[in-house]
Write a protein that holds these residues in place. Structure first.
Motif, PDB file in Angstrom:
ATOM      1  N   TRP A  48      31.761 -19.099  30.937  1.00  0.00           N
ATOM      2  CA  TRP A  48      31.894 -17.645  30.947  1.00  0.00           C
ATOM      3  C   TRP A  48      33.364 -17.267  31.032  1.00  0.00           C
ATOM      4  O   TRP A  48      34.173 -18.010  31.591  1.00  0.00           O
ATOM      5  CB  TRP A  48      31.143 -17.035  32.130  1.00  0.00           C
ATOM      6  CG  TRP A  48      29.677 -17.340  32.146  1.00  0.00           C
ATOM      7  CD1 TRP A  48      29.044 -18.317  32.861  1.00  0.00           C
ATOM      8  CD2 TRP A  48      28.662 -16.678  31.396  1.00  0.00           C
ATOM      9  NE1 TRP A  48      27.698 -18.294  32.608  1.00  0.00           N
ATOM     10  CE2 TRP A  48      27.420 -17.293  31.718  1.00  0.00           C
ATOM     11  CE3 TRP A  48      28.655 -15.604  30.502  1.00  0.00           C
ATOM     12  CZ2 TRP A  48      26.216 -16.892  31.155  1.00  0.00           C
ATOM     13  CZ3 TRP A  48      27.459 -15.191  29.943  1.00  0.00           C
ATOM     14  CH2 TRP A  48      26.246 -15.821  30.272  1.00  0.00           C
TER      15      TRP A  48
ATOM     16  N   LEU B 178      23.396 -15.553  35.516  1.00  0.00           N
ATOM     17  CA  LEU B 178      23.871 -14.695  34.433  1.00  0.00           C
ATOM     18  C   LEU B 178      23.059 -14.912  33.165  1.00  0.00           C
ATOM     19  O   LEU B 178      22.625 -16.027  32.865  1.00  0.00           O
ATOM     20  CB  LEU B 178      25.338 -14.980  34.117  1.00  0.00           C
ATOM     21  CG  LEU B 178      26.371 -14.729  35.215  1.00  0.00           C
ATOM     22  CD1 LEU B 178      27.735 -15.187  34.728  1.00  0.00           C
ATOM     23  CD2 LEU B 178      26.395 -13.260  35.608  1.00  0.00           C
TER      24      LEU B 178
ATOM     25  N   ILE C  70      32.114  -9.220  33.093  1.00  0.00           N
ATOM     26  CA  ILE C  70      32.707 -10.115  34.083  1.00  0.00           C
ATOM     27  C   ILE C  70      34.144  -9.670  34.357  1.00  0.00           C
ATOM     28  O   ILE C  70      34.963  -9.573  33.449  1.00  0.00           O
ATOM     29  CB  ILE C  70      32.667 -11.572  33.601  1.00  0.00           C
ATOM     30  CG1 ILE C  70      31.214 -12.049  33.493  1.00  0.00           C
ATOM     31  CG2 ILE C  70      33.463 -12.469  34.557  1.00  0.00           C
ATOM     32  CD1 ILE C  70      31.068 -13.463  32.979  1.00  0.00           C
TER      33      ILE C  70
ATOM     34  N   ILE D 286      30.990  -9.125  38.709  1.00  0.00           N
ATOM     35  CA  ILE D 286      30.604  -8.262  37.593  1.00  0.00           C
ATOM     36  C   ILE D 286      31.058  -6.844  37.898  1.00  0.00           C
ATOM     37  O   ILE D 286      30.782  -6.311  38.980  1.00  0.00           O
ATOM     38  CB  ILE D 286      29.081  -8.278  37.359  1.00  0.00           C
ATOM     39  CG1 ILE D 286      28.602  -9.677  36.980  1.00  0.00           C
ATOM     40  CG2 ILE D 286      28.699  -7.276  36.263  1.00  0.00           C
ATOM     41  CD1 ILE D 286      27.095  -9.784  36.822  1.00  0.00           C
TER      42      ILE D 286
ATOM     43  N   VAL E  26      27.397  -9.114  30.217  1.00  0.00           N
ATOM     44  CA  VAL E  26      26.302  -9.903  30.778  1.00  0.00           C
ATOM     45  C   VAL E  26      25.300  -8.986  31.470  1.00  0.00           C
ATOM     46  O   VAL E  26      25.570  -7.818  31.759  1.00  0.00           O
ATOM     47  CB  VAL E  26      26.824 -10.929  31.816  1.00  0.00           C
ATOM     48  CG1 VAL E  26      27.737 -11.962  31.166  1.00  0.00           C
ATOM     49  CG2 VAL E  26      27.543 -10.224  32.974  1.00  0.00           C
TER      50      VAL E  26
ATOM     51  N   ALA F 165      22.360  -9.738  34.879  1.00  0.00           N
ATOM     52  CA  ALA F 165      22.210 -10.769  35.900  1.00  0.00           C
ATOM     53  C   ALA F 165      21.090 -10.435  36.870  1.00  0.00           C
ATOM     54  O   ALA F 165      20.838  -9.269  37.187  1.00  0.00           O
ATOM     55  CB  ALA F 165      23.518 -10.943  36.677  1.00  0.00           C
TER      56      ALA F 165
ATOM     57  N   ALA G 282      26.937 -17.929  38.936  1.00  0.00           N
ATOM     58  CA  ALA G 282      26.988 -17.976  37.474  1.00  0.00           C
ATOM     59  C   ALA G 282      25.663 -18.415  36.868  1.00  0.00           C
ATOM     60  O   ALA G 282      25.344 -18.044  35.733  1.00  0.00           O
ATOM     61  CB  ALA G 282      28.115 -18.915  37.030  1.00  0.00           C
TER      62      ALA G 282
END
Length: 319
Positions: A79, A105, A69, A32, A85, A87, A102
């Protein structure tokens, strides 16, 4: 990239905005590009040397972020690079980039901006996993939140109210009591002047204080009451009257999100996405953010948190 490192255990001044190596995604992870992160009490404890990071975890503080991302590791589906996103992290959020499984997320709720979304994952996951997945709070029950003005507290008041509970919270000032009532608290208790025992019994208590609050909490629980301890601000030890546990069928839980496995966190995040995100999007639950500072000013943000005057989240933003 740059990140906030901890030079040595100590006060806010040990936090340093410095050049570090970029993270690389393992299988099942994404990178990220961090837009923002949010402070949590665990960050302060980590800085002071009182909360060792789990093995294999980023040494930088930060348990939640929002951003885009930037790269996908192998075996990631659903994704794409560029997706916005937020997280839940095990660490590493005070940085320009972070690697995260993942399964941790979340989408950004439609009703909220990308910066503000950084303050959602940890509080939402903490509250939902503890008052619903662990304590099974039900409509019509009485819920007590210790510390209703913090990031977890402001979220817990709203979620408990949305679930149909009678919500009681302790606060430390008239201003915080007013804000707690605006968020849905039915009763606010100034812990400096009032005894929360007078307003029980409680079906569920969420306790961020710990220590001697253990022996104060248990007698206020109703039959079949549930106490969930998630913080240790008041110390590591307390006493229990086992007769009260036995005869009232009380359960006491101690939990933390950080040390759970990636699979366990993914299960919590899936429930948060399904159950809490609609509450945020329909306006019944909102993020409460007190201040936003640049990531490079993390030390000042820690000073503000330790001063205790804030309500809700303190956010850190990358330029």
């Amino acid at each position: 990239m740059k990140a906030v490192s901890i030079k040595e255990p100590g006060g806010p001044e040990v936090l340093e905005w410095t050049e570090v190596e970029d993270p690389t995604p393992a299988s099942g992870e994404v990178i990220i590009d961090v837009v923002a992160t949010a402070l949590n009490r665990a960050d302060v404890m980590q800085r002071m040397g009182l909360y060792p990071v789990p093995p294999g975890t980023s040494p930088y503080p930060g348990l939640e972020v929002s951003g885009r991302i930037g790269a996908l590791g192998e075996n990631v589906s659903g994704w794409q690079v560029g997706d916005e996103v937020c997280a839940l992290l095990t660490g590493g959020g005070y940085a320009q980039k972070v690697s995260v499984p993942a399964g941790q997320l979340l989408t950004v709720p439609k009703s909220i901006g990308l910066v503000e979304a950084a303050g959602l994952p940890e509080a939402a996951a903490t509250v939902w996993s503890n008052i619903v997945m662990t304590a099974a709070l039900k409509e019509g029950e009485t819920f007590l939140m210790h510390g209703g003005a913090g990031g977890v507290g402001t979220m817990a008041i709203q979620i408990a109210k949305a679930l149909g509970a009678h919500v009681v919270t302790t606060v430390g000032s008239p201003e915080k009591a007013t804000r707690a009532r605006e968020l849905g608290a039915d009763v606010t208790i100034d812990h400096r002047r009032q005894d929360f025992a007078e307003y029980g019994p409680y079906d569920v208590i969420l306790d961020v204080i710990g220590g001697q609050y253990l022996e104060r909490n248990v007698p206020t629980l109703a039959a079949d009451g549930r106490l969930v301890i998630i913080g240790l601000q008041n110390g590591l030890e307390g006493q229990l009257n086992l007769a009260e546990l036995v005869f009232k069928r009380i359960s006491v839980h101690g939990t933390t999100l950080r040390t759970r496995s990636a699979a366990q966190k993914a299960a919590v995040i899936a429930e948060v996405q399904k159950e809490v995100w609609p509450m945020i999007e329909n306006g019944s639950v909102q993020l409460v953010a007190d201040k936003t500072l640049p990531m490079a000013e993390a030390a000042e943000a820690h000073r503000l948190m330790e001063a205790g005057g804030h309500v809700g989240k303190i956010l850190l933003v990358n330029d």
